[in-house]
Design a protein around this motif. Sequence first.
Motif, mmCIF file in Angstrom:
data_model
loop_
_atom_site.group_PDB
_atom_site.id
_atom_site.type_symbol
_atom_site.label_atom_id
_atom_site.label_comp_id
_atom_site.label_asym_id
_atom_site.label_seq_id
_atom_site.Cartn_x
_atom_site.Cartn_y
_atom_site.Cartn_z
ATOM 1 N N SER A 46 54.034 36.751 45.452
ATOM 2 C CA SER A 46 53.327 36.176 46.597
ATOM 3 C C SER A 46 54.271 35.468 47.562
ATOM 4 N N LEU A 47 55.467 35.094 47.090
ATOM 5 C CA LEU A 47 56.437 34.429 47.959
ATOM 6 C C LEU A 47 57.281 35.419 48.771
ATOM 7 N N ALA A 48 57.325 36.667 48.350
ATOM 8 C CA ALA A 48 58.267 37.621 48.944
ATOM 9 C C ALA A 48 58.021 37.844 50.426
ATOM 10 N N GLY B 286 66.822 24.434 40.900
ATOM 11 C CA GLY B 286 65.538 24.879 40.378
ATOM 12 C C GLY B 286 64.378 24.517 41.281
ATOM 13 N N VAL B 287 63.431 25.451 41.420
ATOM 14 C CA VAL B 287 62.212 25.233 42.202
ATOM 15 C C VAL B 287 61.023 25.803 41.443
ATOM 16 N N SER B 288 59.833 25.283 41.756
ATOM 17 C CA SER B 288 58.624 25.864 41.184
ATOM 18 C C SER B 288 57.477 25.927 42.182
ATOM 19 N N THR B 289 57.721 25.512 43.434
ATOM 20 C CA THR B 289 56.670 25.544 44.453
ATOM 21 C C THR B 289 57.200 26.125 45.756
ATOM 22 N N ALA B 290 56.275 26.622 46.569
ATOM 23 C CA ALA B 290 56.647 27.167 47.878
ATOM 24 C C ALA B 290 57.236 26.085 48.772
ATOM 25 N N SER B 291 56.723 24.865 48.667
ATOM 26 C CA SER B 291 57.240 23.786 49.506
ATOM 27 C C SER B 291 58.707 23.499 49.196
ATOM 28 N N ALA C 59 59.472 29.659 34.741
ATOM 29 C CA ALA C 59 58.931 30.869 35.355
ATOM 30 C C ALA C 59 57.521 31.215 34.892
ATOM 31 N N GLU C 60 57.340 31.388 33.612
ATOM 32 C CA GLU C 60 56.026 31.804 33.122
ATOM 33 C C GLU C 60 54.973 30.730 33.361
ATOM 34 N N ALA C 61 55.317 29.483 33.080
ATOM 35 C CA ALA C 61 54.357 28.395 33.248
ATOM 36 C C ALA C 61 54.024 28.132 34.707
ATOM 37 N N ALA C 62 54.951 28.465 35.611
ATOM 38 C CA ALA C 62 54.760 28.178 37.038
ATOM 39 C C ALA C 62 54.103 29.315 37.810
ATOM 40 N N GLY C 63 53.684 30.362 37.132
ATOM 41 C CA GLY C 63 52.971 31.429 37.816
ATOM 42 C C GLY C 63 53.539 32.813 37.631
ATOM 43 N N GLY C 64 54.734 32.913 37.050
ATOM 44 C CA GLY C 64 55.289 34.201 36.675
ATOM 45 C C GLY C 64 55.489 35.165 37.835
ATOM 46 N N THR C 65 55.369 36.447 37.517
ATOM 47 C CA THR C 65 55.640 37.481 38.516
ATOM 48 C C THR C 65 54.638 37.446 39.666
ATOM 49 N N ALA C 66 53.397 37.080 39.380
ATOM 50 C CA ALA C 66 52.392 37.046 40.449
ATOM 51 C C ALA C 66 52.773 36.012 41.505
ATOM 52 N N TYR C 67 53.269 34.864 41.073
ATOM 53 C CA TYR C 67 53.653 33.819 42.018
ATOM 54 C C TYR C 67 54.864 34.251 42.841
ATOM 55 N N LEU C 68 55.875 34.793 42.168
ATOM 56 C CA LEU C 68 57.064 35.236 42.889
ATOM 57 C C LEU C 68 56.741 36.355 43.876
ATOM 58 N N PRO D 230 56.141 35.940 52.837
ATOM 59 C CA PRO D 230 56.324 34.807 53.749
ATOM 60 C C PRO D 230 57.716 34.184 53.699
ATOM 61 N N LEU D 231 58.436 34.375 52.605
ATOM 62 C CA LEU D 231 59.748 33.751 52.438
ATOM 63 C C LEU D 231 60.778 34.808 52.044
ATOM 64 N N PRO D 232 61.036 35.792 52.914
ATOM 65 C CA PRO D 232 61.873 36.932 52.525
ATOM 66 C C PRO D 232 63.339 36.578 52.301
ATOM 67 N N ARG D 233 63.816 35.445 52.819
ATOM 68 C CA ARG D 233 65.227 35.088 52.642
ATOM 69 C C ARG D 233 65.513 34.534 51.254
ATOM 70 N N ALA D 234 64.498 34.091 50.559
ATOM 71 C CA ALA D 234 64.705 33.456 49.253
ATOM 72 C C ALA D 234 64.851 34.498 48.150
ATOM 73 N N ARG D 235 65.863 34.304 47.301
ATOM 74 C CA ARG D 235 66.054 35.159 46.127
ATOM 75 C C ARG D 235 66.130 34.262 44.894
ATOM 76 N N PHE D 236 65.668 34.798 43.781
ATOM 77 C CA PHE D 236 65.453 33.953 42.615
ATOM 78 C C PHE D 236 66.078 34.489 41.336
ATOM 79 N N CYS D 237 66.385 33.548 40.453
ATOM 80 C CA CYS D 237 66.673 33.831 39.050
ATOM 81 C C CYS D 237 65.589 33.141 38.241
#
Length: 218
Positions: free
Chosen positions: A154-156, A120-125, A143-152, A158-165
């Motif tokens: 924004s990660l796409a 589990g992760v909730s930050t870009a770092s 997910a919702e508390a950590a920024g939801g779809t807007a946060y995810l 700069p961090l294209p290799r990361a995929r999430f559940c």
Amino acid sequence: MGDVTSASSPVPTAPSVLGLAPVIPVVVLEDAADAVPLARALVSGGLPAIEVTLRTPAALDAIRAIAREVPQAVVGAGTLLTPEHVAAAGAVGAQFLVSPGWSPRLLHAMRDSGIPFLPGVSTASEVVTLLEEGVTELKFFPAEAAGGTAYLKSLAAPLPRARFCPTGGIGLASAPSYLALPNVGCVGGTWMLPADALAAKDWDRVRRLALEAAALAV
């Protein structure tokens, strides 16, 4: 999940469960006797990947029962917090592992288990750190508390290799917006497992709700 590699000594990757279904039900069971009929209802509804959380004394027995009696299911263990949890989950037949967060010690145990895992992760770092470790498939929680779809979203770039559940606060209405993101493989949720249906052992209702969730595939 568990896509672990090293520049100097590549490690074989474990299979991913992100593509099994658009939704992974997150199950909390008080009675292990409910595990098999519940799993059969979810599988019948098109949701074969089932996360049983280690939040109750019945969880390990429930995972063992599903692994033995519902071969169509891919049963995983969630809420893993310690290496001891990892070992116990593997011993009862868990086919994937999920943690709400991670530490170096927990990551080491999950990786060494040989079982596919989602830390589990909730930050870009945290994402960057795990990418450095060769882990590319992650749980985004809460997910919702950590920024939801807007946060995810924004990660796409700069961090294209990361995929999430993404998991945590997601329901039938919000799941499609997550699944539409390019870096989301599936979502975790509990809405197909209403407490009153579980209490009444209304497995047909669970199956119907699972069918509705499985239809969210995009």
